[in-house]
Structure formats: structure tokens, C-alpha cells
Design an enzyme around this catalytic site. Structure first.
Site, short mmCIF file in Angstrom:
data_model
loop_
_atom_site.label_atom_id
_atom_site.label_comp_id
_atom_site.label_asym_id
_atom_site.label_seq_id
_atom_site.Cartn_x
_atom_site.Cartn_y
_atom_site.Cartn_z
N LYS A 1 42.12 -14.61 -0.33
CA LYS A 1 43.02 -14.09 0.71
C LYS A 1 43.10 -15.07 1.88
O LYS A 1 44.18 -15.31 2.43
CB LYS A 1 42.54 -12.71 1.20
CG LYS A 1 42.70 -11.64 0.13
CD LYS A 1 41.92 -10.36 0.42
CE LYS A 1 41.79 -9.55 -0.87
NZ LYS A 1 40.85 -8.43 -0.77
N LYS B 1 24.94 -12.04 0.19
CA LYS B 1 26.14 -12.67 0.78
C LYS B 1 25.76 -13.54 1.98
O LYS B 1 26.57 -14.30 2.49
CB LYS B 1 27.16 -11.61 1.19
CG LYS B 1 27.74 -10.83 0.00
CD LYS B 1 28.72 -9.78 0.48
CE LYS B 1 29.22 -8.88 -0.65
NZ LYS B 1 30.26 -9.52 -1.48
N LYS C 1 33.01 -9.13 5.11
CA LYS C 1 32.73 -8.58 3.78
C LYS C 1 31.57 -7.63 3.96
O LYS C 1 30.99 -7.57 5.05
CB LYS C 1 32.39 -9.70 2.79
CG LYS C 1 31.32 -10.70 3.28
CD LYS C 1 31.11 -11.86 2.31
CE LYS C 1 32.09 -12.98 2.47
NZ LYS C 1 32.75 -13.37 1.24
N ARG C 2 31.22 -6.85 2.92
CA ARG C 2 30.06 -5.98 3.05
C ARG C 2 28.83 -6.81 3.44
O ARG C 2 28.71 -7.96 3.03
CB ARG C 2 29.81 -5.23 1.74
CG ARG C 2 30.79 -4.11 1.49
CD ARG C 2 30.77 -3.06 2.59
NE ARG C 2 29.54 -2.28 2.52
CZ ARG C 2 29.46 -1.05 2.03
NH1 ARG C 2 30.55 -0.44 1.59
NH2 ARG C 2 28.31 -0.40 2.00
N THR D 1 36.91 -12.06 -3.53
CA THR D 1 38.37 -12.11 -3.53
C THR D 1 38.90 -12.39 -2.13
O THR D 1 40.04 -12.82 -1.97
CB THR D 1 38.96 -10.77 -4.05
OG1 THR D 1 38.23 -9.69 -3.47
CG2 THR D 1 38.87 -10.70 -5.55
N HIS E 1 31.19 -6.60 -13.13
CA HIS E 1 31.51 -7.20 -11.84
C HIS E 1 30.30 -7.77 -11.11
O HIS E 1 30.43 -8.25 -9.99
CB HIS E 1 32.17 -6.17 -10.91
CG HIS E 1 33.52 -5.74 -11.37
ND1 HIS E 1 34.69 -6.32 -10.91
CD2 HIS E 1 33.90 -4.78 -12.25
CE1 HIS E 1 35.72 -5.73 -11.48
NE2 HIS E 1 35.27 -4.79 -12.31
C1 CR1 Z 1 31.48 -8.42 -6.79
O1 CR1 Z 1 30.32 -8.41 -6.01
C2 CR1 Z 1 33.85 -9.19 -6.94
C3 CR1 Z 1 34.26 -7.72 -7.06
C4 CR1 Z 1 35.51 -7.55 -7.89
C5 CR1 Z 1 31.98 -7.00 -6.99
C6 CR1 Z 1 32.55 -9.30 -6.15
O2 CR1 Z 1 32.12 -10.63 -6.15
O3 CR1 Z 1 34.88 -9.91 -6.31
O4 CR1 Z 1 33.22 -6.99 -7.70
N1 CR1 Z 1 30.99 -6.32 -7.82
O5 CR1 Z 1 35.39 -8.11 -9.14
C7 CR1 Z 1 30.64 -5.03 -7.67
O6 CR1 Z 1 31.03 -4.33 -6.78
C8 CR1 Z 1 29.42 -3.23 -8.64
O7 CR1 Z 1 29.81 -4.57 -8.63
#
Ligand code: CR1
Length: 743
Positions: A592, A483, A477-478, A588, A284
Site C-alpha cells: 500500500k 514485527k 500495523k498490529r 500487505t 498465513h
Molecule cells: C500475516 O501475518 C499477511 C496476512 C495476510 C497474516 C501477514 O503477514 O500479510 O496474514 N497472518 O496474508 C495471520 O494473520 C493468522 O495469520
């Protein structure tokens, strides 16, 4: 997971019944829904993706289980005090009606101890992991009802408990009260708290304990269920597929190998073939600080038998690599599971690749980057077919139907049914109504109502009034440097300074904006906390400036979580997905927002690229440098070959003039850009960013055109349904088919 009640009622088709029944009793269904606490068992997109998977797998009738930890404390609650983030523990388990304790389903989990080698009369060697300590895993089940189906799947969460049960009465009676309590508390610590980092790994022993506890309990459960079928071990991979959601459960690979060879007496090769056919691994992130590595001494102490097995897996793997590439000495150290550092480290991503039959990334760009950078050597070794892409998606049940019931109803009215909630590609039929005046009008009214709902929330939580006619610009988002919430807030400051410098006449042309931020910073991530602080300081100044009035408001929504997202996503005009190109796996929330009729501004990163391809580039505001240019730009910064963007310099000057409080509070943030290489390329993208925001303003002034973009974009979002994603995993990775539940 967020809240369950609303989603469950909608999925099983009982919300209207509940509404009527409650109303007879004098209650509003919404008030009951709002009583529920969010289940906040994850950090960000990774966990929410898993939640969308669960909804989809149940809806599509896949016989699938989710496994996780039942954290006593999930992600912390965030409060903003004097502009700073403060973390508060989250007591989510009090009054949680959705979990079914299965006290009879327990697994003993071993830690520490040592490994003994035995030889039987035929000379066969076997290993036994002995002594150490035992902690008990207790199952808690959470039902996952599918939409429009009888299927309800199960999410099994493990809670830790002392193996003696609640309390060791033998010890107690022997007068050892303290130690009886200590045992109990040490055991309960394992599932006590979620590590609050998103995209960051810190290598703490308790975290490794959590991972093994979770994997061992889940594997025991899976194997126990398989053994009941009395099938031969060779059938295991036909009956079971296990998908690793990032590397955090990679120990499951080692645990299955251990069970098969040490407990079930299979030969190594037969066992290993079963293991690799069973597992799939999803990566991810490419961020180096998020790639898990565990220190060898730590693992040796906690999981001595697993470390032996990892060494064995590595030995056989490296032997095969050496055979294939006899003249390439370097490749062995590059691909070894063990990094030869001090201390030595176990590279979990490599272990996950070697132990799986398929590896995938979560958006096209991300999967390509995996193949050309991080996992390049493994592509050479295994060939390109081992690596694939499955672009992420979202469940339209929660993220359209539940979060935006009026938009869902309008679409259903036009399409003649709610079938699009099961086949999101049907949305394309609403594009035919794009010129229908009444439809457009209704679309606009719904957006306005959603903005009013958010404005009400903002008023109630921050005290600020926001103008619902203003352009709502959202980034939730976080909080993370990659980001780039800092890019956003610098852009806001630039806007503020520009408005301040305007004549009364010029001000009349300004499109009013509300810049809305939300997100948690990891408690130990100082720079992310500084960004939150700056946003709140800017809000203090801008929102109270009489020269600005309604033209600009800055809002930080505290404690962003799933239920807040359900209010925020339907209310955006534009949302920001502005990571440095090549850093966001997928994202994601971008999906949304678009699905709820908001436009987006974004970089060519993660799934933004595929969203553009689907909805058309006329419907998205893209800006900034491309992933392929990032390395070169960083290189130039490193060699001092760079000049700060002049408009960003003006922003920095204002901060340095103490316009937003003590400049010292923000000096590290500024110097990371001015002096320390601007790793996230904020300066390089600044000009493009603000020019693109000017285009956003211009576009927003033509409301009719804006509506056309909004409707066309929603119509073309079918691809991003989690159902498409789930079917792709089922076909190309799990080899599993839906199983209809009979009446
Ligand atoms: C990514 O940063 C992605 C999600 C789900 C995150 C984000 O861009 O949408 O995973 N990755 O695939 C993550 O948390 C540990 O890695």
C-alpha cells in the site's frame, strides 16, 4: 472492511453525481463520507486481505460469496491514556445502512449432545447427533459492488440468536423469566465479540463455538443452494470451491463430510473425495503461537460427532501413510491430526491440509518455509504439487483511487484513462514520464498535500505540530514483537541521543524526521502494550525537548484502522516493514505504501523480497540478517555466545537512567533482549538498521533522485494488484471462470 460509502460510490461510478447532488443541498460529500463507522470485523492483514478479495472478485465478475460473523463488537477502539493503551468497545452497528437483515434466512446450529449409532435391516450403520442445544444463525447481507461492472457480490454475515427467537414466551409464561433471558443471552454471546488477537490462538471454548457456528451456517447455505440445482453430488466440486482463509474455518471440512455421510447418506469414500476436491487452504503464518490446536476433551464435549469424524479421517490418512512409508515409524506421530499430548490436541493445520486439494502460502519465502519446515512431511506424503504460492496483493480501487484521488487522477491524465485501476500492470507506462519536470513537480505536490492532510490529523488528535517538510517515517500495523516496533523505537532513541550530543553546526545537517507509529496491541499481550507505552513516553520527552525542535518528532496515532490507513499510506516518505526475517507471512501494507509513492525500509521477509524484485533494489532500503541465518543466531544467543550491540547498549542505558520515565516499566522489554535470548534478534539487526536509516537520510536530501525512485517504484507495482492474485486462485485452485452479468 473499513468504510463502504466512498468505495461503493467510486466502484459504481456515482461519486460525482453524489457530490453535485449533496452540494445542491448544502453538504460536502467528504463530510458525509466521514460520518460512517468503520466495519472492523478483523484484526489485521488477514481480514483486510479478505476484504481486498471481495472487491477483486466482484470487479472481475467471479460469482463468489464471502462468509463471516456479524460481531456485535468488532475490534476494540484504542485510546491512549497517560501513554497506556486503553480498550473501548466499538458500537459499529448503530446506524449501519449497509447490512440487509435476512430474517427469513436462518439455520439451526447444534452444540453439545451425544452421538447415537443405528443399524438398518441391511446392516448399514449410521450415526445421529442428538440432543444438546440449538442456536439460530440469522443472515445479514452486505453488498459488495465491483468496480466498473454490474456485478455486485454478497458478503453474508451470521448473527446468533436463541432458537426460540427473540425470547422464549412459553418459558416466560410458565414463570421462568430468568431462564428465558439466560437462554437468549447465551445464544447471543456467540456472535457478540471478535477475539482481539492477531497471530495468536488461545483455545477458548467460545472461540470454537464461533468457528463452528460460522462454518455450519455457511455450509448449510452452500449445500442448500447446490441442492436447488438438482445436480448429482459428484458435481458438487465442479460447482463449488471453498477457500479456507487460514485454519479458523477448518471445521467446514468436517461439517461437509458429516452432511454428506450422516444426512445425505453417501459412502465415506465418495463423500471424502467430494470434500477434498472442494476445499483449498491458505496458510498465513508460520508463527508457532498462531497455529491452532483444539483440545480433544473440549471438542468431544462441544462437537462429539465432529470429533468422531476427525478420528476417522486421521485413521484412513495414517493407514495410507503407513502403507507408503512402512519403515518410518516416527512419521505417523509427526503427521497425525491428533497430537499425543496431555490433553490430546487436534492440529487444525494438518486437518486443513489433509482435507484440501491445494495448500498455499502468501509470499514466496513464506511458501518455501512452509514446504521446508512446518509442512515438510506432508510434501513427502503428497508430493510438491499439492503446495503452492500465491503472493498477496491489494485492491488498487481502495488503496490508490480512493485513498489518493489526486495521484490516481495524475496517473490517469498521463495514461489517458483510468484503465490501470482494472489492469494495474498498465502503471508501467508512467515510467516514461519520470524525466518530465512538470510531472515530477506535480507528483511532489501531491505527496506534500497528503503529508499536510496527515499533519492536520496529527494536530487534531495529538495536539502536536509536525513539520510537513520533515521526512515522514511510518510504521503502522498490529503491535507484535515479531514485527519489531521495539527496534524502531530504539532506533528513534538512538537518533535522539545522537542529536543531543551534536554541536549547533552538526545539527544543521540533520534531516528533520517525524517518526509515526500506529497499531493496536491485543489486550492480553503485555509486552506489546509495553512497547506502546515506551513509544508514548519517548514522544513525551522528545517532542518537548527544546534542544530538538523540529529535528525529531515522535507521534503515536491512536486507534489505527482502515480509514486511518487511507490517510496515512499516501503521506509517508518512508515506511517500516522490519519483521525478523522469516516471520512475516507477506505483509500487505508494504504494498500500500509503495503504491502511494512512499519508499520502504525493510528486512528480507515476506513480500518485501518480491517488492524488491519488482521495483529494483536501488529503490528499497533493505537491511538485517536473512531468514536462513535466524536459527543459528538464536542458537548462539541461547549458548550465551553474543554481545549486545554497543549502540543499543547506549539506548538501554538511557532508558535505565529513567530518561523516559520509570525504568521499571521497561525492564522486561530490555531483559528479553539482554538476558532472555533476544528471540527476535533486535540486537543482531540494530547496527544494520541504523546504518540503513543514515542512508535513508542521505537519499532524502536529494529530492530529485528520491522522486525518481518514488515514480519508478509505483510504475512497477502492477504485480501486487489483488486482481492478479484473484485470477491465480481462480485458475490454479478454484477452477472457476468469470461470469458476466447481462444487462
Ligand atoms: C500475516 O501475518 C499477511 C496476512 C495476510 C497474516 C501477514 O503477514 O500479510 O496474514 N497472518 O496474508 C495471520 O494473520 C493468522 O495469520
Amino acid at each position: 472492511m473499513g468504510r463502504t460509502l466512498d468505495n461503493a460510490m467510486l466502484n459504481v461510478g456515482l461519486k460525482d453525481v453524489a457530490r453535485d447532488g449533496l452540494s445542491d443541498l448544502g453538504f460536502r460529500v467528504e463530510d458525509v463520507i466521514n460520518q460512517e463507522h468503520d466495519a472492523a470485523l478483523g484484526n489485521g492483514g488477514l481480514g483486510r486481505l479478505a476484504a481486498c478479495f471481495l472487491d477483486s472478485m466482484a470487479t472481475l465478475n467471479y460469482p463468489a460469496w464471502g462468509y463471516g460473523l456479524r460481531y456485535r463488537y468488532g475490534i476494540f477502539k484504542q485510546e491512549i491514556v497517560n501513554g497506556y493503551q486503553v480498550e473501548i468497545p466499538d458500537y459499529w452497528l448503530d446506524n449501519n445502512p449497509w447490512e440487509f437483515p435476512r430474517h427469513e434466512i436462518t439455520v439451526d446450529i447444534q452444540f453439545y449432545g451425544n452421538v447415537k449409532k443405528y443399524q438398518d435391516e441391511n446392516g448399514r450403520i449410521s450415526h445421529s447427533w442428538e440432543d444438546g442445544e440449538i442456536v439460530q444463525a440469522v443472515a445479514y447481507d452486505v453488498p459488495i459492488p465491483g468496480y466498473g461492472t454490474k456485478t455486485t457480490n454478497n458478503l453474508r454475515l451470521w448473527s446468533s440468536k436463541a432458537s426460540s427467537g427473540e425470547f422464549d414466551f412459553q418459558k416466560f409464561n410458565a414463570g421462568d423469566y430468568e431462564s428465558a433471558v439466560a437462554d437468549q443471552q447465551r445464544a447471543e454471546t456467540i456472535s457478540a465479540v471478535l477475539y482481539p488477537n492477531d497471530n495468536l490462538e488461545r483455545g477458548k471454548e467460545l472461540r470454537l463455538k464461533q468457528q463452528y457456528f460460522w462454518c455450519a451456517a455457511s455450509l448449510f447455505d452452500i449445500v442448500r443452494r447446490f441442492k436447488k440445482t438438482k445436480r448429482a453430488w459428484g458435481e458438487f466440486p465442479d460447482q463449488i470451491a471453498i477457500q479456507l482463509n487460514d485454519t479458523h474455518p477448518t471445521l467446514a471440512i468436517v461439517e461437509l463430510q458429516r452432511i454428506l455421510i450422516d444426512k445425505e447418506g453417501l459412502e465415506w469414500d465418495e463423500a471424502w473425495s467430494i470434500v477434498t476436491k472442494t476445499f483449498g487452504y491458505t496458510n498465513h503464518t508460520v508463527l508457532p503461537e498462531a497455529l491452532e490446536k483444539w483440545s480433544v476433551p473440549l471438542m468431544q464435549n462441544l462437537l462429539p460427532r465432529h470429533l468422531q469424524i476427525i478420528y476417522e479421517i486421521n485413521l484412513f490418512f495414517l493407514q495410507s501413510v503407513e502403507k507408503r512409508f512402512p519403515n518410518d515409524r516416527d512419521i505417523l506421530s509427526r503427521v497425525s491430526i491428533i497430537e499425543e499430548s496431555h490433553p490430546k490436541m487436534v492440529r487444525m493445520a494438518y486437518l486443513a491440509i489433509i482435507g484440501s486439494h491445494k495448500v498455499n502460502g502468501v509470499a514466496e519465502l513464506h511458501s518455501d518455509l512452509l514446504k521446508t519446515t512446518l509442512f515438510k512431511d506432508f510434501v513427502k506424503i503428497y508430493g510438491p504439487d499439492r503446495f503452492t504460492n500465491v503472493t498477496n496483493g491489494i485492491t488498487p480501487r481502495r488503496w490508490l483511487h480512493q485513498a489518493n484521488p489526486r495521484l490516481s487522477a495524475l496517473i490517469a491524465e498521463k495514461l489517458g484513462s483510468y484503465d490501470f485501476l482494472k489492469d494495474l500492470t498498465l502503471l508501467d507506462k508512467i515510467e516514461a514520464f519520470v524525466d518530465d519536470k512538470a510531472f515530477r513537480e506535480e507528483w511532489a505536490v501531491i505527496k506534500r498535500e497528503n503529508k499536510l492532510r496527515l499533519a492536520k490529523h496529527i494536530k487534531a488528535t495529538t495536539g502536536f505540530d509536525v513539520n510537513p517538510n520533515a521526512l515522514f517515517d511510518v510504521q503502522v500495523k498490529r503491535i507484535h514483537e515479531y514485527k519489531r516496533q521495539q527496534l524502531n523505537i530504539f532506533g528513534v532513541i538512538h537518533r535522539y541521543l545522537s542529536i543531543k550530543a551534536m554541536s549547533a553546526e552538526e545539527k544543521k545537517k540533520v534531516v528533520p524526521r517525524v517518526s509515526i507509529f500506529g497499531g493496536k496491541a491485543a489486550p492480553g499481550y503485555w509486552m506489546a502494550k509495553t512497547i506502546i507505552h515506551l513509544i508514548n513516553k519517548v514522544a513525551d520527552v522528545v517532542n518537548k525537548d527544546p534542544e530538538i525542535g523540529d529535528l525529531l518528532k515522535v507521534i503515536f496515532i491512536a486507534d489505527y484502522n482502515v480509514s486511518k490507513a487511507e490517510i496515512i499510506c499516501p503521506a509517508s516518505d518512508i515506511s517500516e516493514h522490519i519483521s525478523t526475517a522469516g516471520t512475516e507471512g507477506s505483509g500487505t501494507s508494504n504494498m500500500k505504501f509503495v503504491l502511494n509513492g512512499g519508499l520502504i525500509i525493510g528486512t528480507c521477509d515476506g513480500a518485501n523480497i518480491e517488492i524488491t524484485r519488482e521495483i529494483g533494489e536501488q529503490n528499497i532500503f533493505l537491511f538485517g540478517n536473512l531468514a536462513e541465518d535466524v536459527e543459528d543466531l538464536r542458537h548462539r544467543h541461547f549458548y550465551g555466545d553474543f554481545k549486545l550491540d554497543p549502540q543499543l547498549e547506549r539506548v538501554f542505558d538511557a532508558i535505565k537512567d529513567n530518561v523516559f520515565g520509570d525504568k521499571a516499566d521497561f525492564s522486561a522489554l530490555i531483559s528479553s533482549i539482554e538476558e532472555h535470548g533476544d528471540y527476535y534478534l533486535v540486537s543482531d539487526d540494530f547496527n544494520s538498521y541504523i546504518t540503513t536509516h543514515e542512508m535513508v537520510d542521505e537519499a532524502f536530501q536529494n529530492q530529485e533522485e528520491w522522486l525518481v525512485k518514488s515514480i519508478a517504484s509505483v510504475a512497477r507495482m502492477g504485480f501486487f494488484s489483488m486482481d492478479r492474485v484473484t485470477n491465480e486462485y481462480a485458475d490454479s485452485i478454484w477452477n472457476v471462470e468469470p461470469l458476466d452479468v447481462k444487462d
